[in-house]
Design an enzyme around this catalytic site. Sequence first.
Site, PDB file in Angstrom:
ATOM      1  N   ASP A 280      42.467  36.074  41.628  1.00 58.61           N
ATOM      2  CA  ASP A 280      42.318  34.809  41.265  1.00 58.61           C
ATOM      3  C   ASP A 280      41.632  34.780  39.880  1.00 58.61           C
ATOM      4  OD1 ASP A 280      42.201  31.960  41.076  1.00 58.61           O
ATOM      5  OD2 ASP A 280      41.340  31.531  42.958  1.00 58.61           O
ATOM      6  N   TRP A 281      41.467  33.450  39.243  1.00 58.42           N
ATOM      7  CA  TRP A 281      41.192  33.553  37.726  1.00 58.42           C
ATOM      8  C   TRP A 281      39.575  33.816  37.520  1.00 58.42           C
ATOM      9  CZ3 TRP A 281      45.847  33.796  38.376  1.00 58.42           C
ATOM     10  CH2 TRP A 281      46.689  33.728  37.183  1.00 58.42           C
TER      11      TRP A 281
END
Length: 751
Positions: A280-281
């Site tokens: 995920d970011w």
Amino acid sequence: MNRHNLLIALLLALVCGAQGITARAQDAPLRLREDNIPEIVAALTLEEKANLVVGAGFKSMWAGLSGSKDVLVPGAAGETRAVPRLGIPKIVLSDGPAGVRIEPVRKREKGREYYATAFPTGTILACTWDEETVRKVGVAMGNEALEYGVDVLLAPGLNIHRNPLNGRNFEYYSEDPVLSGKMAAAMIRGVQSNGVGTSAKHYAANSQETNRSGNDARIDMRTLRELYLRGFEIAVRESAPWTVMSSYNKINGEYTQSDPWLLTDVLRGEWGFDGLVMTDWTGKRETDRQVAAGNDLMEPGLDSQVKELVRKVNRGELSDAFLDLCVSRVLELIVRTPRFHGYAYSNRPDLAAHAKVARKAAGEGIVLLKNDGGTLPLSPGIRRVALFGVAGYEPCIGGTGSGYVHAPYVVTVPEALRSAGIELDGTLEKVYGDYLARHSKKGGIVGNMLGTGIPAEFPVADRVDASRADMALFVIGRQAGEEADRRVEDDFLLTATERQNLTAVAEAFHAAGKKVVVVLNIGGVIETASWKALADALVVTWQPGEEGAHALVEVLQGQVNPSGKLTMTFPNNYLDIPSSSHFPYDVKDRGSRNPFVRARDKGRPLVDYTEYAEGLNVGYRYFAGKPVSFPFGFGLSYTTFSYDGLDVSRAADGGLTVRVTVTNTGSRAGREVVQIYLHDRKPAAEKPALELKGFAKTGLLAPGGSETLEIRIAPYVLPSYIGGQWIMPEAFTVLAGASVEDIRLHADLPA
Ligand code: BGC
């Protein structure tokens, strides 16, 4: 030149040409092909390899606003990095679960727009209980990805609704893993049928937004496997997503992104996943540990991560075998993409056609919870409606954050009513219009993405006049999204103003012998038990996408017979929910909201760590047989159905084949969702009384019509994880129900 010379000249040209080609082939630069990945990996320098496993940063995400030219699709969440000398292009990754999230307008481009269809959000899609509907939405969404130049759509989201206050529940499907997994698989099949990829996210146990990038989800192994991993297992086994996104949080002390057990042993070893894992970011963590764990692509990617990887390999602290494996998987992903194959995307998907898909899906997922005295469908006598509630005029079509979609337009309830021939109480409409002119929170691109919330309700008790309309439509709206969980006060519970308004409307309209229909335009469960008696009919539209208001009116009028059912429990009280004592609903210090800020672990319960002490007692697994406001699987129809002929047999693969015949016993055409639960009669350890194992939805059955549904239950969803191993139930009952509280038929195995 005579003919003879011409022939010689031609022959010479051919021979020389051929030699030329051979010579060129011999010194042709090495270029990436589908069949030469090992050769390419061998040809890459260490720096190039490190570049390939680290994304290109945030520049694409904000390029629509910054005008940065060096990106392929402005507004896309990320890009990979190219290695031009080896013919390795960059590819584009874009959100999200309700549609393609890219910038709708680009700086310096006049007259061009890049809006994308806002489809119904995950929760309402799941409430269709219809894999075919969800697949079709996926086909349309994937086509928009393809035509806007996106290679991987960062969807679907399939985290479990562990608690109704998780801010991102609207993106997710259900409190049940089998339903979540099946819906995700259908979505993945649909999207990927376009030749673009998906990213099943967020793997795993990303059940709260509070301090999501630091929170440690402490879960016993059985609960983890049976509840929080099973949906991902189904999605992987049944639809082969091109990618999986590892979540922000930790599980039992280890970040999911650097957990070899989760990413390699379970995901690839046990389930056979052969795609790519991306973070995920997150920003920077221990990149070498992520690589070693089998996390192939770090997103959004920082230059410092590239340097770190180079340093670690050079120092012998990271084996280049791990890096090579990740690089191979990145290349395997790239060679599948439209960009690698030079697809000439049009930037002109058929938004009109996709709007129809969105409208139909919303109609399938709307849930009718209450319908006293046949309030709905509306009788032809209902010609004018008094519409209350700001969300009626400014609908919540989706949530905020990365799940937000820049829709080309939003149909409002007044527009939908008028187009169906129903008038509005114009005086009331003007009151709301004036209020919204001053308080509208339509936030523009950034505001909508970050979540401006919706305008607060204002008191209307003294403006209620039941004589101006034939019926009241009272809309309750809720907005939530990434990075914040919901609250009990003024969110799960109605606000004081909402309560006063609803009471005043119900009193006035009921005194005039007129009905009140309440519409819940919400992303997650709210409290209904204390006020539902005020409503004659209660409809949940969830956050239904840009066309949702049309779908609502079709349900109200009866062109669409509601067939959605709840994919989660509506409890009587928040504190009835077992996880409520282990969920940060009233935590003041919520930790960092910025994933780039490494959360300092201060040992704060519910922030730095959360004990999943409720174990398997999530949703109906706990509530079955107990008082609730509306049970899991519940939803009314304008017709009635009978069930018979339940037949359960062992399938060759060790799973089950269940058949059940459904007959429409009412007077309107309709569709019915049949749910198949399993009750273990001799559990090897304590177990929920019922667990959903399969489901199916009939086609549109005419009155008197019937259909025999065949439901396949795979063997791997049957066992429980007890004492460190999977144990198959030996003696069990298979139940077919219209909801978890409305079991119609059952059969024992062995008989
Ligand atoms: C979200 C992901 C999303 C990513 C890229 C993250 O903050 O958790 O769901 O795909 O951002 O926008």
